[in-house]
Write a protein that holds these residues in place. Structure first.
Motif, short mmCIF file in Angstrom:
data_model
loop_
_atom_site.label_atom_id
_atom_site.label_comp_id
_atom_site.label_asym_id
_atom_site.label_seq_id
_atom_site.Cartn_x
_atom_site.Cartn_y
_atom_site.Cartn_z
N ILE A 21 -61.33 -22.08 82.82
CA ILE A 21 -60.70 -23.07 81.94
C ILE A 21 -59.47 -22.48 81.25
O ILE A 21 -58.40 -23.10 81.21
CB ILE A 21 -61.70 -23.59 80.90
CG1 ILE A 21 -62.80 -24.41 81.59
CG2 ILE A 21 -61.01 -24.44 79.83
CD1 ILE A 21 -63.94 -24.76 80.68
N ASP A 22 -59.63 -21.28 80.71
CA ASP A 22 -58.52 -20.65 80.01
C ASP A 22 -57.33 -20.42 80.93
O ASP A 22 -56.18 -20.68 80.56
CB ASP A 22 -58.97 -19.32 79.40
CG ASP A 22 -59.69 -19.50 78.08
OD1 ASP A 22 -59.83 -20.66 77.64
OD2 ASP A 22 -60.10 -18.49 77.49
N PHE A 23 -57.59 -19.93 82.13
CA PHE A 23 -56.48 -19.65 83.04
C PHE A 23 -55.79 -20.94 83.48
O PHE A 23 -54.56 -21.02 83.49
CB PHE A 23 -56.98 -18.89 84.27
CG PHE A 23 -55.86 -18.48 85.19
CD1 PHE A 23 -55.07 -17.38 84.91
CD2 PHE A 23 -55.59 -19.22 86.34
CE1 PHE A 23 -54.02 -17.02 85.75
CE2 PHE A 23 -54.54 -18.87 87.18
CZ PHE A 23 -53.76 -17.77 86.89
N VAL A 24 -56.58 -21.95 83.81
CA VAL A 24 -56.02 -23.23 84.29
C VAL A 24 -55.24 -23.96 83.21
O VAL A 24 -54.22 -24.59 83.49
CB VAL A 24 -57.14 -24.12 84.85
CG1 VAL A 24 -56.63 -25.54 85.11
CG2 VAL A 24 -57.69 -23.53 86.14
N VAL A 25 -55.68 -23.84 81.96
CA VAL A 25 -55.04 -24.60 80.88
C VAL A 25 -53.98 -23.77 80.14
O VAL A 25 -52.94 -24.31 79.75
CB VAL A 25 -56.10 -25.10 79.88
CG1 VAL A 25 -55.44 -25.87 78.73
CG2 VAL A 25 -57.12 -25.98 80.58
N LEU A 26 -54.22 -22.47 79.96
CA LEU A 26 -53.33 -21.66 79.13
C LEU A 26 -52.25 -20.91 79.91
O LEU A 26 -51.16 -20.68 79.39
CB LEU A 26 -54.15 -20.63 78.33
CG LEU A 26 -55.13 -21.18 77.30
CD1 LEU A 26 -55.90 -20.04 76.65
CD2 LEU A 26 -54.40 -22.00 76.24
N VAL A 27 -52.55 -20.50 81.13
CA VAL A 27 -51.63 -19.62 81.87
C VAL A 27 -50.97 -20.33 83.05
O VAL A 27 -49.74 -20.32 83.17
CB VAL A 27 -52.38 -18.36 82.36
CG1 VAL A 27 -51.42 -17.44 83.11
CG2 VAL A 27 -53.01 -17.62 81.19
N ALA A 28 -51.76 -20.95 83.91
CA ALA A 28 -51.22 -21.57 85.12
C ALA A 28 -50.12 -22.59 84.83
O ALA A 28 -49.09 -22.61 85.54
CB ALA A 28 -52.35 -22.21 85.93
N PRO A 29 -50.27 -23.46 83.81
CA PRO A 29 -49.19 -24.41 83.54
C PRO A 29 -47.86 -23.72 83.22
O PRO A 29 -46.79 -24.24 83.59
CB PRO A 29 -49.70 -25.20 82.32
CG PRO A 29 -51.18 -25.09 82.40
CD PRO A 29 -51.44 -23.72 82.93
N LEU A 30 -47.90 -22.58 82.57
CA LEU A 30 -46.66 -21.88 82.23
C LEU A 30 -45.94 -21.40 83.47
O LEU A 30 -44.70 -21.37 83.51
CB LEU A 30 -46.95 -20.70 81.30
CG LEU A 30 -47.64 -21.01 79.97
CD1 LEU A 30 -47.67 -19.79 79.08
CD2 LEU A 30 -46.95 -22.16 79.27
N VAL A 31 -46.70 -20.99 84.48
CA VAL A 31 -46.09 -20.61 85.76
C VAL A 31 -45.34 -21.80 86.35
O VAL A 31 -44.20 -21.66 86.84
CB VAL A 31 -47.16 -20.10 86.75
CG1 VAL A 31 -46.54 -19.83 88.12
CG2 VAL A 31 -47.84 -18.84 86.22
N LEU A 32 -45.94 -22.97 86.29
CA LEU A 32 -45.31 -24.18 86.82
C LEU A 32 -44.12 -24.60 85.97
O LEU A 32 -43.09 -25.04 86.50
CB LEU A 32 -46.33 -25.32 86.90
CG LEU A 32 -47.56 -25.06 87.78
CD1 LEU A 32 -48.51 -26.25 87.73
CD2 LEU A 32 -47.15 -24.77 89.22
N TYR A 33 -44.25 -24.47 84.65
CA TYR A 33 -43.15 -24.86 83.76
C TYR A 33 -41.91 -24.00 84.00
O TYR A 33 -40.78 -24.48 83.87
CB TYR A 33 -43.56 -24.71 82.29
CG TYR A 33 -44.70 -25.60 81.86
CD1 TYR A 33 -45.00 -26.78 82.54
CD2 TYR A 33 -45.49 -25.29 80.76
CE1 TYR A 33 -46.05 -27.61 82.14
CE2 TYR A 33 -46.52 -26.11 80.34
CZ TYR A 33 -46.81 -27.26 81.04
OH TYR A 33 -47.84 -28.07 80.64
N CYS A 34 -42.11 -22.72 84.33
CA CYS A 34 -40.99 -21.81 84.55
C CYS A 34 -40.40 -21.93 85.95
O CYS A 34 -39.37 -21.32 86.24
CB CYS A 34 -41.44 -20.36 84.33
SG CYS A 34 -41.79 -19.94 82.63
#
Length: 507
Positions: free
Chosen positions: A58-71
């Protein structure tokens, strides 16, 4: 050699992006924290039976993975993504309030009054932790993503003038370190034994100096591509962190810590005066002969050496912000008053930044000029304000719903007499102890626990990825998959250490 030159050309000669786009990037980070808090509270509640792997996912999918997509793939529409997420969040909070209103029959004024008088568990200040950790996460993503074509070139480091995502990284680390420094915490040892404390800093920065030499030797020995105009031939980020820490400590021995903001402004103004009134600017940009040569140590590392004036100024500003934030407060309304001070400071710095860019010169990370100092301090305060706002939103949801378990956010103290509240504050610091039977399976806490290790892993894996694949010509699918796998490897290692109560600090 040709491969090295092509890599260097791929990450060089850019002009940055707009102030607005940089700010939208900050908002996207804090929205992830808000959604993660709501998900944990409403889908897990007070339950702690779920395995740690589920919390990691949950933490990785919500906190980290979106930032990869945003960048990367979502960068062109990020403002719309942020707008939609913000609107949905506001609607969700209003729904929670109206559900409480129907059940408790309370008016909004009564609810807000009760919320403002709520007492908080002050074992930690969550938004400071979030700020420091997200600086690490975003930096970790960007240092590899910049080598892929899906990373917009406007986000890369600007060559001379400009405000790219990556121009903020080093300054953010300096500010975040100052924010929790002993001076900012008003440590008694610092107050009573200033000179001995300053001398001790020379010893405590040895890991940074060691890492600086390791990076220097490894980069030169394997002929790894590097952006020379960032720090110079031999200088690097670790040397800057160490030098700034030592220099700042000695300056604060001679000057009152509570006047750090005056020191910050004075250093930045004096340095800008030297840039304008002497040949220093031309020397930094074009070298001693005006042709960009790198003969001699000072000439070869001119950006790294002289930019320390700017970074020391940023550190002093961080100490001043830390003094304000670390002051003991218990009630929500006291923290909101403090946030008002931060918002005012952010707004003043924003006005000064616009004036400086219009009347003096634009932001330059390469020189760490006055505009750079104003921008990075304003950006840091803005980021802290946003994290604090999300903390307050999650706290309001806890207040309305009665749920209390959400990692890296404030906890409400029970309504007990004042003397018992004081005793609660003296309990062992929860940040230092991880209980596997609680909802402390938190990737934010894991990275915070071993921040230097996380950053080192990011640097090492970045080098390995660049050696094992042709990042410059990678497809979108391969690039996104590679970045996701890279960040997951960085996160899971510190996460496993965290749930086993291991801190790798040997100095």
């Amino acid at each position: 050699m040709e491969h090295k030159l092509s890599k260097e050309a791929f990450v060089s000669n850019f002009n940055g992006t707009t102030l607005t786009e940089n700010s939208v990037g900050l908002v996207s980070c804090v929205l992830s924290v808000a959604y993660r808090g709501l998900i944990l509270m409403y889908f897990f509640g007070e339950s702690t039976e779920s395995p740690w792997k589920r919390f990691l996912f949950i933490d990785f999918v919500v906190l980290v993975a979106p930032l990869v997509l945003y960048c990367t793939v979502l960068s062109a529409v990020l403002h719309w993504v942020v707008l939609v997420l913000a609107v949905v969040l506001v609607i969700s909070v209003f729904q929670i309030y109206y559900r409480r209103k129907r059940s408790a029959h309370q008016h909004l004024k009564e609810v807000i009054a009760g919320f403002l008088d709520t007492s908080l568990d002050m074992n930690r200040i969550p938004f400071v932790t979030l700020f420091r950790v997200y600086v690490n996460i975003v930096t970790g993503i960007c240092i590899l993503a910049v080598d892929f074509p899906i990373f917009p070139r406007r986000f890369a480091k600007a060559e001379t003038y400009g405000k790219g995502y990556m121009d903020y990284g080093a300054a953010a680390f300096v500010f975040s370190n100052a924010l929790v420094s002993p001076e900012a915490r008003q440590n008694k040892i610092v107050s009573h034994f200033k000179f001995s404390f300053a001398v001790k800093q020379i010893i405590t920065v040895w890991p940074l100096i060691f890492l600086g030499f390791v990076r220097l030797i490894s980069v030169k020995s394997v002929n790894y591509h590097e952006h020379i105009s960032e720090y110079g031939l031999h200088w690097n980020f670790f040397f800057t962190l160490a030098a700034v820490r030592v220099l700042s400590s000695f300056i604060l021995v001679l000057c009152p810590v509570r006047s750090s903001w005056i020191l910050s402004g004075g250093i930045a103004l004096c340095y800008q005066f030297l840039l304008e009134m002497t040949n220093l600017k031309q020397f930094i940009l074009h070298g001693s002969d005006g042709k960009g040569t790198r003969d001699g140590f000072i000439n070869g590392n001119r950006e790294g050496i002289f930019s320390m004036f700017g970074y020391v100024s940023i550190y002093m500003a961080g100490v001043q912000a830390g003094i304000l934030i670390m002051k003991r407060r218990m009630l929500v309304k006291d923290w909101i008053k403090m946030q008002g001070c931060l918002v005012t400071g952010t707004f003043i710095l924003l006005l000064l930044l616009h004036a400086c860019e219009a009347l003096v010169e634009p932001v330059s990370r390469r020189m760490a000029n006055l505009a750079f100092v104003l921008w990075t301090v304003e950006h840091s305060l803005c980021f802290i304000n946003l994290h604090m706002l999300v903390d307050l939103v999650l706290l309001f949801v806890k207040f309305l719903s009665g749920m209390s378990k959400a990692p890296c956010s404030w906890n409400i103290l029970p309504d007990v007499p004042q003397h018992r509240k004081e005793k609660t504050l003296l309990k062992n610091n929860a940040l230092e102890k991880v209980d596997k039977n609680t909802v402390r399976f938190c990737i934010i806490d894991a990275i915070n626990r071993n921040q230097l290790l996380f950053f080192l892993q990011c640097n090492i894996l970045t080098g390995l990825v660049n050696f094992t694949m042709d990042t410059v010509h990678s497809s979108t699918l391969i690039s996104v998959f590679g970045l996701m796998l890279y960040m997951f490897c960085n996160c899971i290692s510190v996460y496993i250490l965290h749930i086993n109560n291991i801190t790798l600090k040997f100095w």
